[in-house]
Motif scaffolding. Structure first.
Motif, short mmCIF file in Angstrom:
data_model
loop_
_atom_site.label_atom_id
_atom_site.label_comp_id
_atom_site.label_asym_id
_atom_site.label_seq_id
_atom_site.Cartn_x
_atom_site.Cartn_y
_atom_site.Cartn_z
N VAL A 147 -3.96 -0.61 19.56
CA VAL A 147 -3.57 0.18 18.39
C VAL A 147 -4.05 -0.58 17.16
CG1 VAL A 147 -1.70 1.23 17.11
CG2 VAL A 147 -1.58 1.13 19.60
N ARG A 148 -5.07 -0.06 16.49
CA ARG A 148 -5.76 -0.82 15.46
C ARG A 148 -5.75 -0.14 14.09
NH1 ARG A 148 -7.33 -5.98 15.65
NH2 ARG A 148 -8.03 -5.60 17.80
N PHE A 149 -5.48 1.18 14.06
CA PHE A 149 -5.61 1.90 12.80
C PHE A 149 -4.38 2.79 12.58
CE2 PHE A 149 -9.76 1.71 14.97
CZ PHE A 149 -10.36 0.72 14.19
N LEU A 150 -4.10 3.02 11.31
CA LEU A 150 -3.05 3.96 10.92
C LEU A 150 -3.62 4.93 9.91
CD1 LEU A 150 0.67 3.41 10.24
CD2 LEU A 150 -0.70 4.52 8.47
N HIS A 151 -3.38 6.20 10.14
CA HIS A 151 -3.78 7.26 9.21
C HIS A 151 -2.52 7.92 8.68
CE1 HIS A 151 -5.30 11.62 8.70
NE2 HIS A 151 -5.40 10.98 7.55
N LEU A 152 -2.40 7.98 7.36
CA LEU A 152 -1.24 8.57 6.70
C LEU A 152 -1.69 9.67 5.76
CD1 LEU A 152 1.82 6.75 5.20
CD2 LEU A 152 0.52 8.33 3.75
N THR A 153 -1.05 10.83 5.86
CA THR A 153 -1.29 11.93 4.93
C THR A 153 -0.06 12.09 4.06
OG1 THR A 153 -2.69 13.07 6.54
CG2 THR A 153 -1.87 14.37 4.70
N TYR A 154 -0.26 12.10 2.75
CA TYR A 154 0.84 12.19 1.80
C TYR A 154 1.16 13.66 1.55
CZ TYR A 154 3.54 11.09 -2.44
OH TYR A 154 4.51 10.95 -3.40
N CYS A 155 2.42 14.03 1.77
CA CYS A 155 2.84 15.42 1.59
C CYS A 155 4.20 15.45 0.89
CB CYS A 155 2.87 16.15 2.92
SG CYS A 155 3.57 15.20 4.30
N PRO A 156 4.25 15.08 -0.39
CA PRO A 156 5.54 14.95 -1.08
C PRO A 156 6.30 16.25 -1.26
CG PRO A 156 3.72 14.82 -2.63
CD PRO A 156 3.11 14.79 -1.26
N LEU A 176 0.83 -1.21 0.00
CA LEU A 176 0.00 0.00 0.00
C LEU A 176 0.86 1.26 0.00
CD1 LEU A 176 -2.66 -1.20 2.59
CD2 LEU A 176 -3.13 -0.64 0.20
N ALA A 177 1.96 1.22 0.75
CA ALA A 177 2.89 2.34 0.73
C ALA A 177 3.49 2.53 -0.66
CB ALA A 177 3.99 2.13 1.77
N GLU A 178 3.73 1.42 -1.33
CA GLU A 178 4.26 1.49 -2.70
C GLU A 178 3.26 2.16 -3.64
OE1 GLU A 178 6.73 1.14 -5.98
OE2 GLU A 178 7.22 0.92 -3.85
N LEU A 179 1.97 1.89 -3.45
CA LEU A 179 0.94 2.58 -4.24
C LEU A 179 1.09 4.09 -4.10
CD1 LEU A 179 -2.48 0.71 -3.74
CD2 LEU A 179 -1.05 0.73 -5.78
N VAL A 180 1.26 4.52 -2.86
CA VAL A 180 1.42 5.96 -2.60
C VAL A 180 2.69 6.48 -3.27
CG1 VAL A 180 1.72 7.71 -0.81
CG2 VAL A 180 0.15 5.80 -0.43
N ALA A 181 3.78 5.74 -3.12
CA ALA A 181 5.06 6.16 -3.71
C ALA A 181 4.99 6.23 -5.23
CB ALA A 181 6.16 5.20 -3.28
N GLN A 182 4.16 5.38 -5.84
CA GLN A 182 4.03 5.38 -7.30
C GLN A 182 3.14 6.49 -7.83
OE1 GLN A 182 2.97 1.63 -9.10
NE2 GLN A 182 4.70 0.54 -8.22
N GLY A 183 2.44 7.19 -6.93
CA GLY A 183 1.62 8.31 -7.38
C GLY A 183 0.14 8.06 -7.40
N TYR A 184 -0.32 7.01 -6.72
CA TYR A 184 -1.75 6.73 -6.69
C TYR A 184 -2.52 7.74 -5.82
CZ TYR A 184 -1.76 2.33 -9.26
OH TYR A 184 -1.67 1.39 -10.26
N LEU A 185 -1.84 8.35 -4.86
CA LEU A 185 -2.49 9.27 -3.94
C LEU A 185 -2.00 10.69 -4.20
CD1 LEU A 185 -4.44 9.12 -1.45
CD2 LEU A 185 -2.40 9.07 0.00
N ARG A 186 -2.92 11.62 -4.28
CA ARG A 186 -2.54 13.01 -4.54
C ARG A 186 -1.82 13.61 -3.34
NH1 ARG A 186 -5.40 16.49 -1.52
NH2 ARG A 186 -7.53 15.95 -0.88
N SER A 187 -1.12 14.69 -3.59
CA SER A 187 -0.51 15.44 -2.49
C SER A 187 -1.61 15.95 -1.57
CB SER A 187 0.29 16.62 -3.05
OG SER A 187 0.84 17.39 -2.00
#
Length: 238
Positions: A227-236, A175-186
Protein backbone atom coordinates in the motif's frame (compact mmCIF):
# COMPACT_ATOMS: atom_id res chain seq x y z
CA UNK A 1 33.50 8.62 -11.95
CA UNK A 2 34.67 5.07 -11.27
CA UNK A 3 36.25 6.21 -8.02
CA UNK A 4 32.97 7.80 -6.90
CA UNK A 5 31.03 4.68 -7.85
CA UNK A 6 33.44 2.42 -5.97
CA UNK A 7 32.99 4.66 -2.93
CA UNK A 8 29.24 3.98 -3.02
CA UNK A 9 28.03 7.20 -4.64
CA UNK A 10 24.73 6.49 -6.44
CA UNK A 11 25.05 6.26 -10.21
CA UNK A 12 22.56 9.08 -10.77
CA UNK A 13 24.67 11.49 -8.70
CA UNK A 14 27.79 10.47 -10.59
CA UNK A 15 26.09 11.05 -13.95
CA UNK A 16 24.28 14.18 -12.78
CA UNK A 17 20.94 13.09 -14.13
CA UNK A 18 18.14 10.53 -13.78
CA UNK A 19 15.25 9.52 -16.02
CA UNK A 20 11.78 9.94 -14.60
CA UNK A 21 8.47 9.35 -16.38
CA UNK A 22 10.25 9.66 -19.72
CA UNK A 23 12.09 12.87 -18.84
CA UNK A 24 15.78 13.42 -18.16
CA UNK A 25 16.15 15.44 -14.96
CA UNK A 26 19.17 16.97 -13.27
CA UNK A 27 19.94 15.39 -9.89
CA UNK A 28 22.66 16.01 -7.31
CA UNK A 29 23.30 15.06 -3.66
CA UNK A 30 20.94 17.80 -2.44
CA UNK A 31 17.86 15.99 -3.77
CA UNK A 32 16.30 12.57 -3.48
CA UNK A 33 16.85 10.37 -6.51
CA UNK A 34 13.43 9.85 -8.18
CA UNK A 35 12.02 6.37 -7.55
CA UNK A 36 10.00 4.02 -9.76
CA UNK A 37 7.21 4.07 -7.16
CA UNK A 38 6.85 7.81 -7.72
CA UNK A 39 6.58 7.16 -11.45
CA UNK A 40 3.66 4.88 -10.56
CA UNK A 41 2.07 7.80 -8.70
CA UNK A 42 2.38 9.94 -11.83
CA UNK A 43 0.73 7.21 -13.91
CA UNK A 44 -2.16 6.91 -11.45
CA UNK A 45 -2.78 10.65 -11.56
CA UNK A 46 -2.61 10.83 -15.35
CA UNK A 47 -5.01 7.89 -15.68
CA UNK A 48 -7.60 9.50 -13.42
CA UNK A 49 -10.33 11.09 -15.56
CA UNK A 50 -10.51 14.35 -13.58
CA UNK A 51 -6.79 15.05 -13.88
CA UNK A 52 -7.00 16.04 -17.54
CA UNK A 53 -9.04 19.12 -16.69
CA UNK A 54 -6.79 20.28 -13.82
CA UNK A 55 -5.71 23.90 -14.25
CA UNK A 56 -4.03 24.71 -10.91
CA UNK A 57 -1.68 22.28 -9.18
CA UNK A 58 0.66 22.28 -6.18
CA UNK A 59 3.54 19.86 -5.58
CA UNK A 60 4.53 19.93 -1.90
CA UNK A 61 8.17 19.09 -1.18
CA UNK A 62 9.23 19.05 -4.81
CA UNK A 63 12.89 18.05 -4.33
CA UNK A 64 14.31 17.66 -7.84
CA UNK A 65 10.98 18.87 -9.21
CA UNK A 66 10.23 15.51 -10.80
CA UNK A 67 6.52 15.38 -9.90
CA UNK A 68 5.73 18.96 -10.86
CA UNK A 69 7.80 18.60 -14.04
CA UNK A 70 6.09 15.40 -15.21
CA UNK A 71 2.55 16.56 -14.43
CA UNK A 72 2.99 20.03 -15.92
CA UNK A 73 4.42 18.49 -19.08
CA UNK A 74 1.59 15.97 -19.40
CA UNK A 75 -1.59 17.78 -18.30
CA UNK A 76 -2.81 20.00 -21.14
CA UNK A 77 -5.01 22.37 -19.14
CA UNK A 78 -2.51 23.31 -16.41
CA UNK A 79 -2.04 27.07 -16.34
CA UNK A 80 -0.72 27.51 -12.80
CA UNK A 81 1.85 25.01 -11.48
CA UNK A 82 3.56 25.65 -8.15
CA UNK A 83 6.30 23.56 -6.51
CA UNK A 84 6.92 24.09 -2.78
CA UNK A 85 10.40 23.33 -1.41
CA UNK A 86 12.18 24.39 1.80
CA UNK A 87 15.66 22.98 1.15
CA UNK A 88 18.29 25.45 -0.02
CA UNK A 89 20.19 22.55 -1.61
CA UNK A 90 17.21 21.22 -3.52
CA UNK A 91 15.74 24.52 -4.73
CA UNK A 92 18.41 25.35 -7.36
CA UNK A 93 18.25 21.83 -8.78
CA UNK A 94 14.47 22.04 -9.11
CA UNK A 95 14.83 25.49 -10.67
CA UNK A 96 17.24 24.11 -13.27
CA UNK A 97 14.80 21.36 -14.17
CA UNK A 98 11.90 23.79 -14.45
CA UNK A 99 13.96 26.02 -16.71
CA UNK A 100 14.70 23.00 -18.91
CA UNK A 101 10.96 22.26 -19.01
CA UNK A 102 10.21 25.83 -20.06
CA UNK A 103 12.77 25.72 -22.85
CA UNK A 104 11.58 22.33 -24.10
CA UNK A 105 7.82 22.84 -23.90
CA UNK A 106 7.02 26.42 -22.97
CA UNK A 107 5.27 25.16 -19.81
CA UNK A 108 6.05 27.00 -16.56
CA UNK A 109 6.47 25.78 -12.97
CA UNK A 110 6.84 28.40 -10.26
CA UNK A 111 9.26 27.35 -7.51
CA UNK A 112 8.10 28.57 -4.11
CA UNK A 113 10.84 28.30 -1.49
CA UNK A 114 8.79 27.99 1.66
CA UNK A 115 8.13 25.66 4.58
CA UNK A 116 4.88 23.68 4.66
CA UNK A 117 4.35 24.11 8.40
CA UNK A 118 5.03 27.86 8.21
CA UNK A 119 2.57 28.09 5.33
CA UNK A 120 -0.16 26.55 7.48
CA UNK A 121 0.35 29.20 10.14
CA UNK A 122 -0.28 31.95 7.58
CA UNK A 123 -3.81 30.77 6.66
CA UNK A 124 -3.60 32.21 3.13
CA UNK A 125 -5.40 29.77 0.78
CA UNK A 126 -5.29 30.79 -2.91
CA UNK A 127 -8.21 32.25 -4.80
CA UNK A 128 -9.44 30.36 -6.70
CA UNK A 129 -8.42 27.20 -4.84
CA UNK A 130 -6.33 24.43 -6.41
CA UNK A 131 -7.58 21.55 -8.52
CA UNK A 132 -4.76 19.17 -7.65
CA UNK A 133 -2.31 18.78 -4.74
CA UNK A 134 0.43 16.15 -4.96
CA UNK A 135 3.16 15.22 -2.50
CA UNK A 136 5.82 12.63 -1.83
CA UNK A 137 6.90 13.90 1.60
CA UNK A 138 9.54 12.37 3.91
CA UNK A 139 7.92 9.24 5.33
CA UNK A 140 10.65 6.93 6.64
CA UNK A 141 10.72 6.58 10.43
CA UNK A 142 14.25 7.04 11.83
CA UNK A 143 14.01 3.55 13.35
CA UNK A 144 13.92 2.13 9.81
CA UNK A 145 17.38 3.52 9.04
CA UNK A 146 19.15 0.34 10.10
CA UNK A 147 17.39 -1.53 7.27
CA UNK A 148 18.48 0.95 4.59
CA UNK A 149 21.45 0.45 2.29
CA UNK A 150 24.57 2.58 2.89
CA UNK A 151 24.22 3.91 -0.66
CA UNK A 152 20.96 5.59 0.31
CA UNK A 153 21.68 6.36 3.95
CA UNK A 154 25.10 7.93 3.42
CA UNK A 155 24.41 9.87 0.24
CA UNK A 156 20.79 10.96 -0.12
CA UNK A 157 19.46 13.93 1.88
CA UNK A 158 17.98 12.93 5.24
CA UNK A 159 15.65 15.94 5.09
CA UNK A 160 13.92 14.28 2.13
CA UNK A 161 13.99 10.76 3.58
CA UNK A 162 13.02 10.87 7.24
CA UNK A 163 9.77 11.86 8.89
CA UNK A 164 9.81 13.47 12.35
CA UNK A 165 10.52 10.77 14.94
CA UNK A 166 7.72 11.97 17.19
CA UNK A 167 5.12 11.70 14.39
CA UNK A 168 5.98 9.79 11.20
CA UNK A 169 2.76 11.03 9.58
CA UNK A 170 3.18 14.71 10.52
CA UNK A 171 3.52 15.81 6.89
CA UNK A 172 0.29 14.07 5.93
CA UNK A 173 -1.63 15.75 8.73
CA UNK A 174 -0.19 19.05 7.47
CA UNK A 175 -1.37 18.27 3.94
CA UNK A 176 -4.83 17.52 5.31
CA UNK A 177 -4.71 20.89 7.06
CA UNK A 178 -4.04 22.56 3.68
CA UNK A 179 -7.25 20.99 2.41
CA UNK A 180 -9.16 22.01 5.54
CA UNK A 181 -7.94 25.60 5.16
CA UNK A 182 -9.35 25.83 1.64
CA UNK A 183 -6.34 25.20 -0.58
CA UNK A 184 -8.24 22.54 -2.56
CA UNK A 185 -11.48 23.26 -4.38
CA UNK A 186 -14.62 21.22 -3.86
CA UNK A 187 -14.19 18.12 -6.02
CA UNK A 188 -10.42 18.63 -6.13
CA UNK A 189 -7.95 15.79 -5.67
CA UNK A 190 -5.02 15.15 -3.34
CA UNK A 191 -2.54 12.39 -4.20
CA UNK A 192 0.30 11.28 -1.92
CA UNK A 193 2.95 8.61 -1.76
CA UNK A 194 3.20 7.12 1.73
CA UNK A 195 4.89 4.60 3.98
CA UNK A 196 3.09 1.22 3.78
CA UNK A 197 3.70 0.72 7.51
CA UNK A 198 1.53 3.73 8.32
CA UNK A 199 -0.94 3.63 5.43
CA UNK A 200 -4.09 3.09 7.48
CA UNK A 201 -2.98 5.48 10.21
CA UNK A 202 -2.25 8.11 7.55
CA UNK A 203 -5.69 7.72 5.98
CA UNK A 204 -7.45 7.88 9.34
CA UNK A 205 -5.52 10.96 10.49
CA UNK A 206 -6.23 12.85 7.26
CA UNK A 207 -9.93 12.02 7.37
CA UNK A 208 -10.06 13.05 11.02
CA UNK A 209 -8.51 16.42 10.22
CA UNK A 210 -10.62 17.21 7.15
CA UNK A 211 -13.82 15.62 8.41
CA UNK A 212 -15.05 12.22 7.39
CA UNK A 213 -18.12 13.66 5.67
CA UNK A 214 -15.98 16.03 3.62
CA UNK A 215 -13.53 13.67 1.94
CA UNK A 216 -13.44 10.36 0.12
CA UNK A 217 -10.25 8.33 0.23
CA UNK A 218 -8.75 5.21 -1.30
CA UNK A 219 -5.50 3.42 -0.54
CA UNK A 220 -3.73 2.04 -3.62
CA UNK A 221 -1.12 -0.70 -3.92
CA UNK A 222 2.09 -0.30 -5.89
CA UNK A 223 3.35 -2.90 -8.37
CA UNK A 224 5.12 -4.80 -5.60
CA UNK A 225 1.83 -5.23 -3.72
CA UNK A 226 2.49 -2.70 -0.96
CA UNK A 227 0.00 0.00 0.00
CA UNK A 228 1.96 2.97 -1.32
CA UNK A 229 -0.47 5.70 -2.39
CA UNK A 230 -3.48 7.56 -1.07
CA UNK A 231 -6.00 9.38 -3.24
CA UNK A 232 -8.35 11.86 -1.54
CA UNK A 233 -11.24 13.72 -3.14
CA UNK A 234 -12.47 16.79 -1.28
CA UNK A 235 -16.26 17.04 -1.08
CA UNK A 236 -17.12 19.62 1.62
CA UNK A 237 -20.72 20.09 0.47
CA UNK A 238 -21.66 16.43 0.96
Amino acid sequence: MLHDLSAGTPLQYVLGYAYFAGHRLTVAPGVLIPRPETEELIELILQHPESRSSQRLLDVGTGSGCIAYALTAALPEVSQSVALEVSSEAAPIAEANFEALRKATGREVYLWKHDLFALLEEHTPPTPPLDLIVSNPPYIHPEEAEEMTPQVLLHEPHLALFAPEASPIAYYIALAELVAQGYLRSGGNLWVELNPLYATATEEAMLERIGRRHAKTELIHDLSGKVRFLHLTYCPAE
